[in-house]
Write a protein that holds these residues in place. Sequence first.
Motif, PDB file in Angstrom:
ATOM      1  N   GLY A  68       1.690  -9.237 -11.035  1.00  8.34           N
ATOM      2  CA  GLY A  68       2.371  -7.895 -11.000  1.00  8.34           C
ATOM      3  C   GLY A  68       1.878  -6.649  -9.900  1.00  8.34           C
ATOM      4  O   GLY A  68       2.555  -5.773  -9.558  1.00  8.34           O
ATOM      5  N   ILE A  69       0.876  -7.165  -9.221  1.00  5.81           N
ATOM      6  CA  ILE A  69       0.127  -6.144  -8.045  1.00  5.81           C
ATOM      7  C   ILE A  69       1.002  -6.813  -6.842  1.00  5.81           C
ATOM      8  O   ILE A  69       1.025  -7.865  -6.676  1.00  5.81           O
ATOM      9  CB  ILE A  69      -1.166  -6.223  -7.872  1.00  5.81           C
ATOM     10  CG1 ILE A  69      -1.955  -5.504  -9.035  1.00  5.81           C
ATOM     11  CG2 ILE A  69      -1.583  -5.904  -6.397  1.00  5.81           C
ATOM     12  CD1 ILE A  69      -3.449  -5.229  -9.181  1.00  5.81           C
ATOM     13  N   THR A  70       1.630  -5.611  -6.146  1.00  4.59           N
ATOM     14  CA  THR A  70       2.589  -6.423  -4.987  1.00  4.59           C
ATOM     15  C   THR A  70       1.883  -5.252  -3.819  1.00  4.59           C
ATOM     16  O   THR A  70       1.347  -4.201  -4.073  1.00  4.59           O
ATOM     17  CB  THR A  70       4.018  -5.935  -5.237  1.00  4.59           C
ATOM     18  OG1 THR A  70       4.267  -4.452  -5.620  1.00  4.59           O
ATOM     19  CG2 THR A  70       4.210  -7.030  -6.266  1.00  4.59           C
ATOM     20  N   GLU A  71       2.309  -5.651  -2.625  1.00  2.00           N
ATOM     21  CA  GLU A  71       1.864  -5.012  -1.418  1.00  2.00           C
ATOM     22  C   GLU A  71       0.719  -4.288  -1.168  1.00  2.00           C
ATOM     23  O   GLU A  71       0.418  -3.261  -1.040  1.00  2.00           O
ATOM     24  CB  GLU A  71       2.972  -3.751  -1.269  1.00  2.00           C
ATOM     25  CG  GLU A  71       4.461  -4.125  -1.393  1.00  2.00           C
ATOM     26  CD  GLU A  71       5.221  -2.926  -1.130  1.00  2.00           C
ATOM     27  OE1 GLU A  71       5.047  -2.012  -0.439  1.00  2.00           O
ATOM     28  OE2 GLU A  71       6.499  -3.017  -1.800  1.00  2.00           O
ATOM     29  N   LEU A  72      -0.182  -5.293  -1.423  1.00  2.00           N
ATOM     30  CA  LEU A  72      -1.678  -4.879  -1.349  1.00  2.00           C
ATOM     31  C   LEU A  72      -2.270  -4.773   0.038  1.00  2.00           C
ATOM     32  O   LEU A  72      -1.986  -5.709   0.848  1.00  2.00           O
ATOM     33  CB  LEU A  72      -2.539  -6.171  -1.939  1.00  2.00           C
ATOM     34  CG  LEU A  72      -4.079  -6.020  -1.994  1.00  2.00           C
ATOM     35  CD1 LEU A  72      -4.404  -4.652  -3.041  1.00  2.00           C
ATOM     36  CD2 LEU A  72      -4.682  -7.293  -2.786  1.00  2.00           C
ATOM     37  N   ASP A  73      -2.645  -3.770   0.256  1.00  2.00           N
ATOM     38  CA  ASP A  73      -3.008  -3.182   1.688  1.00  2.00           C
ATOM     39  C   ASP A  73      -4.527  -2.963   1.633  1.00  2.00           C
ATOM     40  O   ASP A  73      -4.925  -2.208   0.938  1.00  2.00           O
ATOM     41  CB  ASP A  73      -2.203  -2.204   2.442  1.00  2.00           C
ATOM     42  CG  ASP A  73      -2.439  -1.731   3.708  1.00  2.00           C
ATOM     43  OD1 ASP A  73      -2.704  -2.955   4.390  1.00  2.00           O
ATOM     44  OD2 ASP A  73      -2.169  -0.867   4.147  1.00  2.00           O
ATOM     45  N   GLU A  74      -5.226  -3.469   2.800  1.00  4.14           N
ATOM     46  CA  GLU A  74      -6.752  -2.954   2.851  1.00  4.14           C
ATOM     47  C   GLU A  74      -6.912  -2.114   4.189  1.00  4.14           C
ATOM     48  O   GLU A  74      -6.398  -2.702   5.285  1.00  4.14           O
ATOM     49  CB  GLU A  74      -7.614  -4.238   2.814  1.00  4.14           C
ATOM     50  CG  GLU A  74      -9.053  -4.125   3.276  1.00  4.14           C
ATOM     51  CD  GLU A  74      -9.574  -5.199   3.790  1.00  4.14           C
ATOM     52  OE1 GLU A  74     -10.688  -5.381   4.232  1.00  4.14           O
ATOM     53  OE2 GLU A  74      -9.064  -6.266   3.834  1.00  4.14           O
ATOM     54  N   ARG A  75      -7.792  -1.238   4.423  1.00  5.03           N
ATOM     55  CA  ARG A  75      -7.926  -0.416   5.602  1.00  5.03           C
ATOM     56  C   ARG A  75      -9.696  -0.126   5.586  1.00  5.03           C
ATOM     57  O   ARG A  75     -10.006   0.216   4.576  1.00  5.03           O
ATOM     58  CB  ARG A  75      -7.260   0.680   5.581  1.00  5.03           C
ATOM     59  CG  ARG A  75      -5.841   0.538   6.085  1.00  5.03           C
ATOM     60  CD  ARG A  75      -4.906   1.666   6.145  1.00  5.03           C
ATOM     61  NE  ARG A  75      -4.121   1.563   5.069  1.00  5.03           N
ATOM     62  CZ  ARG A  75      -3.586   2.518   4.280  1.00  5.03           C
ATOM     63  NH1 ARG A  75      -4.254   3.373   4.055  1.00  5.03           N
ATOM     64  NH2 ARG A  75      -2.776   2.115   3.320  1.00  5.03           N
ATOM     65  N   SER A  76     -10.349  -0.496   6.562  1.00  3.51           N
ATOM     66  CA  SER A  76     -11.516   0.124   6.523  1.00  3.51           C
ATOM     67  C   SER A  76     -11.517   1.745   7.069  1.00  3.51           C
ATOM     68  O   SER A  76     -10.843   2.051   7.966  1.00  3.51           O
ATOM     69  CB  SER A  76     -12.265  -0.431   7.684  1.00  3.51           C
ATOM     70  OG  SER A  76     -13.666  -0.143   8.096  1.00  3.51           O
TER      71      SER A  76
END
Length: 98
Positions: A68-76
């Motif tokens: 159910g988690i969508t559009e996972l984005d990671e930033r430093s």
Amino acid sequence: MKRISFRTRAVFDHMPRALDVLNRMDFRLHAARVNMICSEVAEVEIEFEATGLLSASVFINRLRQMHGITELDERSLEGAVQNAGALAGHEMRAAALR
């Protein structure tokens, strides 16, 4: 420091689960925010520091496994924090020269 964000239709399920995983990994939480995109979809944003034995990528992979988690984005945020500190130092030197 890292910032992750994801979208979910089950914010009351996914946000506490994500924070629980963060806690069990012995990471340091800096901020957590929820922004309702519409009445059914929320964007969750978590800022954290990987202080345990595991890396931030392990946390992100665990979130990816949550149904159910969508559009996972990671930033430093490390570069942004360093740049902000350098800019503040530059502004203080410029003010001293005036």
